[in-house]
Design an enzyme around this catalytic site. Structure first.
Site, PDB file in Angstrom:
ATOM      1  N   LYS A  25       5.351  -3.847  31.772  1.00  0.00           N
ATOM      2  CA  LYS A  25       5.507  -3.342  30.434  1.00  0.00           C
ATOM      3  C   LYS A  25       4.681  -2.013  30.429  1.00  0.00           C
ATOM      4  O   LYS A  25       3.331  -2.136  30.306  1.00  0.00           O
ATOM      5  CB  LYS A  25       5.525  -4.339  29.664  1.00  0.00           C
ATOM      6  CG  LYS A  25       6.092  -4.098  28.303  1.00  0.00           C
ATOM      7  CD  LYS A  25       5.911  -5.232  27.185  1.00  0.00           C
ATOM      8  CE  LYS A  25       4.505  -5.379  26.641  1.00  0.00           C
ATOM      9  NZ  LYS A  25       3.760  -4.440  26.030  1.00  0.00           N
ATOM     10  N   ASP A  72       8.184  -0.092  26.543  1.00  0.00           N
ATOM     11  CA  ASP A  72       7.781  -0.794  25.339  1.00  0.00           C
ATOM     12  C   ASP A  72       7.278   0.329  24.132  1.00  0.00           C
ATOM     13  O   ASP A  72       6.019   0.124  23.813  1.00  0.00           O
ATOM     14  CB  ASP A  72       6.781  -2.001  25.502  1.00  0.00           C
ATOM     15  CG  ASP A  72       6.352  -2.950  24.254  1.00  0.00           C
ATOM     16  OD1 ASP A  72       7.074  -2.597  23.107  1.00  0.00           O
ATOM     17  OD2 ASP A  72       5.421  -3.592  24.327  1.00  0.00           O
ATOM     18  N   LYS A  87       8.762   0.106  21.399  1.00  0.00           N
ATOM     19  CA  LYS A  87       9.243  -0.534  19.960  1.00  0.00           C
ATOM     20  C   LYS A  87       9.915   0.178  19.203  1.00  0.00           C
ATOM     21  O   LYS A  87       9.663   0.276  17.979  1.00  0.00           O
ATOM     22  CB  LYS A  87       8.086  -1.449  19.309  1.00  0.00           C
ATOM     23  CG  LYS A  87       7.407  -2.414  20.209  1.00  0.00           C
ATOM     24  CD  LYS A  87       6.545  -3.122  19.278  1.00  0.00           C
ATOM     25  CE  LYS A  87       5.967  -4.117  20.219  1.00  0.00           C
ATOM     26  NZ  LYS A  87       4.812  -3.785  21.289  1.00  0.00           N
ATOM     27  N   ALA A 109      -5.387 -13.264  26.381  1.00  0.00           N
ATOM     28  CA  ALA A 109      -6.201 -12.819  25.602  1.00  0.00           C
ATOM     29  C   ALA A 109      -5.674 -13.242  24.242  1.00  0.00           C
ATOM     30  O   ALA A 109      -6.504 -13.531  23.201  1.00  0.00           O
ATOM     31  CB  ALA A 109      -6.233 -11.118  25.620  1.00  0.00           C
TER      32      ALA A 109
HETATM   33  O1  3DU Z   1      -2.557  -9.435  24.590  1.00  0.00           O
HETATM   34  P1  3DU Z   1      -2.226  -8.954  25.901  1.00  0.00           P
HETATM   35  O2  3DU Z   1      -3.425  -7.900  26.321  1.00  0.00           O
HETATM   36  O3  3DU Z   1      -1.955  -9.997  27.127  1.00  0.00           O
HETATM   37  O4  3DU Z   1      -1.008  -8.046  25.889  1.00  0.00           O
HETATM   38  C1  3DU Z   1       0.275  -8.286  25.178  1.00  0.00           C
HETATM   39  C2  3DU Z   1       1.053  -7.022  25.424  1.00  0.00           C
HETATM   40  O5  3DU Z   1       2.277  -7.375  24.798  1.00  0.00           O
HETATM   41  C3  3DU Z   1       0.683  -5.864  24.515  1.00  0.00           C
HETATM   42  O6  3DU Z   1       1.315  -4.757  25.486  1.00  0.00           O
HETATM   43  C4  3DU Z   1       1.384  -5.782  23.091  1.00  0.00           C
HETATM   44  O7  3DU Z   1       1.915  -4.819  22.968  1.00  0.00           O
HETATM   45  C5  3DU Z   1       2.629  -6.775  23.554  1.00  0.00           C
HETATM   46  N1  3DU Z   1       3.156  -7.298  22.538  1.00  0.00           N
HETATM   47  C6  3DU Z   1       4.306  -7.480  22.186  1.00  0.00           C
HETATM   48  O8  3DU Z   1       5.139  -6.596  22.674  1.00  0.00           O
HETATM   49  C7  3DU Z   1       4.660  -8.294  21.130  1.00  0.00           C
HETATM   50  C8  3DU Z   1       4.045  -9.271  20.797  1.00  0.00           C
HETATM   51  O9  3DU Z   1       4.254 -10.095  19.620  1.00  0.00           O
HETATM   52  C9  3DU Z   1       2.683  -9.187  21.050  1.00  0.00           C
HETATM   53  C10 3DU Z   1       2.194  -8.359  22.165  1.00  0.00           C
END
Ligand code: 3DU
Length: 206
Positions: free
Chosen positions: A26, A55, A57, A159
């Site tokens: 992503k 992504d 959004k 995380a």
């Molecule tokens: O917390 P991490 O570093 O594992 O990253 C989570 C990813 O997922 C990050 O790219 C964030 O933008 C995305 N994300 C969503 O798209 C929607 C969410 O509810 C939470 C994180």
């Protein structure tokens, strides 16, 4: 799936190391700000076996969303994440669409009251997938019941606190993991840990 947000290390090295462990990647604004869309296009071209998710959004009027989706398709993405709350028309882009239904972070309080409506919108639009945070297993279970044929993508593993395998146990198809892998001393080892936990769930070991 890997959330390739922060280019703290050698991006290509990590993508090579994870090829047998992750099925998709992503990509969003953080890494695009440093690589540019041309850089992203080159990486997608060099790693064609991953399922590449854009992504950004998207949340805009349908004409603008259609235009952006066409551009993202040309960059090489297989799928794009859109926000559902804006309302949409059907898009003609030859690209899979994934709608945000429930975000994983604690500040995401507005999703609770609108969860059912966003599921309705996902169904109406006929999206291929939805995003439901791994930190909300009860919502994953409900989304799975309501939309049995739509793929569920769950970020929030690592995380943000959700255990690897927990979203899959609740009914998600894919867990999306970013910082816990990217920030690790040994990304491959960390990804193996995640995959092993997911296998445990699939084999009924946990
Ligand atoms: O917390 P991490 O570093 O594992 O990253 C989570 C990813 O997922 C990050 O790219 C964030 O933008 C995305 N994300 C969503 O798209 C929607 C969410 O509810 C939470 C994180």
């Amino acid at each position: 799936m890997l959330a390739l947000d922060f280019p703290s290390r050698d991006v290509r090295g990590i993508l090579s190391e994870l090829q047998s462990l992750a099925v998709g990647v992503k990509v969003g604004f953080p890494i695009t700000l440093s690589l540019g869309f041309d850089g992203v296009r080159e990486i997608i071209r060099d790693f064609p076996d991953y399922y590449w998710i854009a992504d950004y959004k998207l949340a805009d009027i349908p004409e603008v969303v259609q235009y952006i989706l066409e551009g993202l398709k040309r960059v090489g993405f297989d799928a794009s994440i859109i926000h559902l709350f804006t309302g949409h028309r059907r898009y003609d882009v030859g690209m899979e669409l994934i709608g945000v239904v429930a975000m994983s972070h604690p500040e995401a309080k507005f999703f609770r009251g609108n969860f059912e409506k966003l599921l309705d919108e996902a169904e109406l639009l006929g999206v291929d997938g939805i995003v439901v945070g791994a930190t909300r297993p009860e919502m994953i279970r409900e989304a799975r019941r309501r939309l049995p044929n739509v793929r569920i993508f769950s970020p929030g593993v690592g995380a943000q606190g959700a255990e690897p395998g927990s979203a899959i146990a609740a009914g998600a198809d894919f867990e999306i993991v970013g910082r816990s892998i990217l920030g690790s001393e040994n990304p491959r080892l960390e990804a193996m840990r995640v995959v092993e936990a997911q296998r445990g769930v699939i084999h009924g070991r946990s």
